[in-house]
Design a protein around this motif. Structure first.
Motif, PDB file in Angstrom:
ATOM      1  N   PRO A   3       0.805  -1.230   0.000  1.00 56.38           N
ATOM      2  CA  PRO A   3       0.000   0.000   0.000  1.00 56.38           C
ATOM      3  C   PRO A   3       0.834   1.275   0.000  1.00 56.38           C
ATOM      4  CG  PRO A   3      -0.977  -1.600   1.484  1.00 56.38           C
ATOM      5  CD  PRO A   3       0.335  -2.179   1.046  1.00 56.38           C
ATOM      6  N   ASP A   4       1.983   1.273   0.654  1.00 60.80           N
ATOM      7  CA  ASP A   4       2.777   2.497   0.730  1.00 60.80           C
ATOM      8  C   ASP A   4       3.453   2.859  -0.590  1.00 60.80           C
ATOM      9  OD1 ASP A   4       4.516   0.325   0.899  1.00 60.80           O
ATOM     10  OD2 ASP A   4       5.941   1.402   2.169  1.00 60.80           O
ATOM     11  N   GLN A   5       3.391   1.979  -1.585  1.00 62.71           N
ATOM     12  CA  GLN A   5       3.952   2.280  -2.899  1.00 62.71           C
ATOM     13  C   GLN A   5       2.954   2.996  -3.808  1.00 62.71           C
ATOM     14  OE1 GLN A   5       5.443  -2.013  -3.326  1.00 62.71           O
ATOM     15  NE2 GLN A   5       6.942  -0.895  -4.543  1.00 62.71           N
ATOM     16  N   VAL A   6       1.705   3.075  -3.405  1.00 56.20           N
ATOM     17  CA  VAL A   6       0.662   3.681  -4.239  1.00 56.20           C
ATOM     18  C   VAL A   6       0.688   5.194  -4.073  1.00 56.20           C
ATOM     19  CG1 VAL A   6      -1.814   3.805  -4.699  1.00 56.20           C
ATOM     20  CG2 VAL A   6      -0.773   1.609  -4.082  1.00 56.20           C
ATOM     21  N   ALA A   7       0.814   5.898  -5.191  1.00 52.74           N
ATOM     22  CA  ALA A   7       0.882   7.361  -5.157  1.00 52.74           C
ATOM     23  C   ALA A   7      -0.467   8.015  -5.333  1.00 52.74           C
ATOM     24  CB  ALA A   7       1.834   7.860  -6.245  1.00 52.74           C
ATOM     25  N   VAL A   8      -1.360   7.373  -6.081  1.00 54.98           N
ATOM     26  CA  VAL A   8      -2.623   8.018  -6.430  1.00 54.98           C
ATOM     27  C   VAL A   8      -3.699   6.961  -6.656  1.00 54.98           C
ATOM     28  CG1 VAL A   8      -2.085   8.074  -8.906  1.00 54.98           C
ATOM     29  CG2 VAL A   8      -3.700   9.734  -7.959  1.00 54.98           C
ATOM     30  N   VAL A   9      -4.924   7.302  -6.317  1.00 55.00           N
ATOM     31  CA  VAL A   9      -6.078   6.433  -6.545  1.00 55.00           C
ATOM     32  C   VAL A   9      -7.147   7.223  -7.281  1.00 55.00           C
ATOM     33  CG1 VAL A   9      -7.941   5.079  -5.495  1.00 55.00           C
ATOM     34  CG2 VAL A   9      -5.649   5.048  -4.477  1.00 55.00           C
ATOM     35  N   SER A  10      -7.590   6.686  -8.408  1.00 55.69           N
ATOM     36  CA  SER A  10      -8.768   7.217  -9.081  1.00 55.69           C
ATOM     37  C   SER A  10      -9.963   6.499  -8.488  1.00 55.69           C
ATOM     38  CB  SER A  10      -8.686   6.964 -10.594  1.00 55.69           C
ATOM     39  OG  SER A  10      -9.905   7.332 -11.218  1.00 55.69           O
ATOM     40  N   ALA A  11     -10.742   7.208  -7.694  1.00 50.72           N
ATOM     41  CA  ALA A  11     -11.859   6.603  -6.971  1.00 50.72           C
ATOM     42  C   ALA A  11     -13.109   6.554  -7.841  1.00 50.72           C
ATOM     43  CB  ALA A  11     -12.146   7.393  -5.698  1.00 50.72           C
ATOM     44  N   HIS A  12     -14.032   5.685  -7.442  1.00 53.37           N
ATOM     45  CA  HIS A  12     -15.302   5.577  -8.164  1.00 53.37           C
ATOM     46  C   HIS A  12     -16.100   6.878  -7.992  1.00 53.37           C
ATOM     47  CE1 HIS A  12     -18.137   3.262 -10.418  1.00 53.37           C
ATOM     48  NE2 HIS A  12     -19.086   3.335  -9.489  1.00 53.37           N
ATOM     49  N   GLY A  13     -16.229   7.362  -6.769  1.00 52.36           N
ATOM     50  CA  GLY A  13     -16.746   8.705  -6.499  1.00 52.36           C
ATOM     51  C   GLY A  13     -18.035   9.058  -7.207  1.00 52.36           C
ATOM     52  N   THR A  14     -19.120   8.316  -6.940  1.00 55.42           N
ATOM     53  CA  THR A  14     -20.369   8.571  -7.654  1.00 55.42           C
ATOM     54  C   THR A  14     -21.144   9.763  -7.105  1.00 55.42           C
ATOM     55  OG1 THR A  14     -21.649   7.109  -6.209  1.00 55.42           O
ATOM     56  CG2 THR A  14     -20.646   6.121  -8.171  1.00 55.42           C
ATOM     57  N   GLY A  15     -20.854  10.187  -5.887  1.00 55.07           N
ATOM     58  CA  GLY A  15     -21.610  11.278  -5.289  1.00 55.07           C
ATOM     59  C   GLY A  15     -22.854  10.826  -4.551  1.00 55.07           C
ATOM     60  N   THR A  16     -23.199   9.549  -4.614  1.00 57.34           N
ATOM     61  CA  THR A  16     -24.312   9.048  -3.807  1.00 57.34           C
ATOM     62  C   THR A  16     -23.807   8.836  -2.385  1.00 57.34           C
ATOM     63  OG1 THR A  16     -23.815   6.766  -4.448  1.00 57.34           O
ATOM     64  CG2 THR A  16     -25.450   7.934  -5.755  1.00 57.34           C
ATOM     65  N   PRO A  17     -24.562   9.240  -1.385  1.00 57.54           N
ATOM     66  CA  PRO A  17     -24.054   9.191  -0.006  1.00 57.54           C
ATOM     67  C   PRO A  17     -23.548   7.822   0.431  1.00 57.54           C
ATOM     68  CG  PRO A  17     -26.019  10.554  -0.094  1.00 57.54           C
ATOM     69  CD  PRO A  17     -25.872   9.937  -1.457  1.00 57.54           C
ATOM     70  N   LEU A  18     -24.308   6.756   0.162  1.00 58.55           N
ATOM     71  CA  LEU A  18     -23.895   5.436   0.628  1.00 58.55           C
ATOM     72  C   LEU A  18     -22.629   4.970  -0.061  1.00 58.55           C
ATOM     73  CD1 LEU A  18     -24.387   3.025   2.421  1.00 58.55           C
ATOM     74  CD2 LEU A  18     -25.985   2.122   0.723  1.00 58.55           C
ATOM     75  N   ASN A  19     -22.558   5.145  -1.388  1.00 56.13           N
ATOM     76  CA  ASN A  19     -21.370   4.720  -2.122  1.00 56.13           C
ATOM     77  C   ASN A  19     -20.137   5.494  -1.667  1.00 56.13           C
ATOM     78  OD1 ASN A  19     -19.395   4.924  -4.545  1.00 56.13           O
ATOM     79  ND2 ASN A  19     -20.721   3.229  -5.119  1.00 56.13           N
ATOM     80  N   ASP A  20     -20.261   6.801  -1.547  1.00 56.93           N
ATOM     81  CA  ASP A  20     -19.134   7.628  -1.106  1.00 56.93           C
ATOM     82  C   ASP A  20     -18.658   7.216   0.283  1.00 56.93           C
ATOM     83  OD1 ASP A  20     -19.141   9.072  -3.428  1.00 56.93           O
ATOM     84  OD2 ASP A  20     -19.584  11.008  -2.507  1.00 56.93           O
ATOM     85  N   GLU A  21     -19.610   6.998   1.189  1.00 51.42           N
ATOM     86  CA  GLU A  21     -19.232   6.660   2.565  1.00 51.42           C
ATOM     87  C   GLU A  21     -18.510   5.323   2.640  1.00 51.42           C
ATOM     88  OE1 GLU A  21     -23.003   6.936   4.473  1.00 51.42           O
ATOM     89  OE2 GLU A  21     -23.137   9.118   4.139  1.00 51.42           O
TER      90      GLU A  21
END
Length: 368
Positions: free
Chosen positions: A252-270
């Motif tokens: 995990p410490d080698q990962v610089a960036v994550v493109s998240a799913h980020g739908t904006g729906t409260p449950l998915n985001d949380e």
């Protein structure tokens, strides 16, 4: 059996902010969005969407979908002879125009015919993780030794049926997609297409192809929780991340960036924010999301975001998260000007309806 990681030698997309890779990335980094008012014959929860340049209802949905996929795939595969029997196609969509057609596989067979492919295409449809899963499937085909190259990606277009469906589900925001913001209240539909060429390193060298990144590994898991809602514990998301990094031989410490799913729906985001924070800890990688600017293109989104992850690694920066004013505190999110990133490893994470969770690990070409 081929064990070497495949490399990405071609990329193309069509998005609500345009088609040129560099131009779209610059517009994202400038904070632009492709969201606009899209008239409808029905009363919808939202009259906003992110559409391509041509009117979304100007032609039959199936025709738009095939034309778009053919154009973008051909651009990504420029320089490849797709009649070569050791080059395959893996094509995906969520619903696309499928609700308006009789045979859900007609569109990809027609695309394969138009580009002169040697084999019938492999078709993938796993809800919102479809685009990501096409790369996972292509990676498996490459590693099996059956193919030396694979053109993979997905397409999805805006239709009335999809807008009505998401209105009934109450998943659409009436105002804006605010991923990882305290005021998030839903997603915003979009459309687009993205295709990538995966190729063995030896094949790329032999034809002098430009290498954009290496696909180091992939991982997937299913919630087995519900048709639309994710497992609120996030355990499947964490399993997906763990499997991806294990397959890539990374920590995990080698990962610089994550493109998240980020739908904006409260449950998915949380669920996504909690899972990322638990997996990476307090000082985790930079997390960004592009759906607020490009819309949620359902089946195509994973392929679009795979290209976005590679561009973030190449450009060493990420764009701001659109409409983010009160961010959740658990993630390392970029500011309103975006953020610089250090390191050469990026993850692209998608969380689809039906519990389909998939993660891809990319390495910048000059990172080793």
């Amino acid at each position: 059996m081929v064990t070497a990681d495949p490399v990405v030698t071609g990329m193309a997309w069509s998005t609500p902010l345009g088609r040129d890779l560099a131009e779209v990335w610059d517009r994202l980094c400038a904070g632009e969005t492709g969201v606009t008012v899209v008239p409808s014959r029905h009363r919808l929860r939202a009259d906003l969407a992110a559409t391509l340049a041509d009117p979304p209802y100007g032609r039959k949905p199936g025709e738009r979908m095939v034309d778009l996929a053919t154009e973008v795939l051909s651009e990504a595969a420029a320089g490849l002879d797709l009649s070569d029997p050791r080059i395959g196609l893996v094509l995906g969509t969520s619903f696309g125009a499928l609700l308006e057609t009789d045979d859900p596989a007609d569109w990809c067979r027609e695309v394969a015919r138009r580009v002169g492919a040697a084999h019938p295409p492999v078709m993938v449809s796993t809800a919102c993780s479809t685009g990501t899963d096409t790369l996972l499937a292509a990676q498996a085909l490459m590693r099996s030794g059956r193919l030396r190259a694979c053109v993979t990606g997905a397409v999805d277009i805006l239709t009335e049926a999809k807008r009505l469906g998401h209105s009934v589900l109450a998943t659409m925001s009436p105002t804006a997609l605010r991923a990882f913001d305290s005021d998030h209240d839903g997603t915003m539909l979009g459309e687009g297409a993205a295709f990538l060429v995966l190729e063995s390193a030896s094949s790329a060298r032999a034809r002098g192809a430009r290498v954009h990144a290496t696909l180091r590994g992939s991982g997937s898991a299913n919630d087995a929780y519900g048709l639309t809602a994710p497992d609120p514990t996030g355990s499947s998301v964490i399993t997906t991340l763990r499997r991806c990094l294990a397959a890539a031989g990374l920590s995990p410490d080698q990962v610089a960036v994550v493109s998240a799913h980020g739908t904006g729906t409260p449950l998915n985001d949380e669920v996504e924010a909690r899972s990322l924070a638990e997996f990476f800890g307090v000082s985790g990688p930079v997390v960004f999301a592009t759906k607020g600017a490009l819309g949620h293109s359902l089946g195509a989104t994973g392929a679009i975001e795979a290209i976005g992850t590679i561009l973030a690694l190449k450009q060493r920066r990420v764009p701001p998260v659109a409409n983010l004013t009160d961010p959740v505190p658990s993630l390392n999110l970029p500011g309103d000007k975006g953020a610089a990133i250090k390191g050469g490893i990026g993850l692209s994470l998608t969380l689809g309806f039906g519990g389909f969770n998939t993660c891809l690990a990319f390495e910048r070409q000059d990172a080793r």
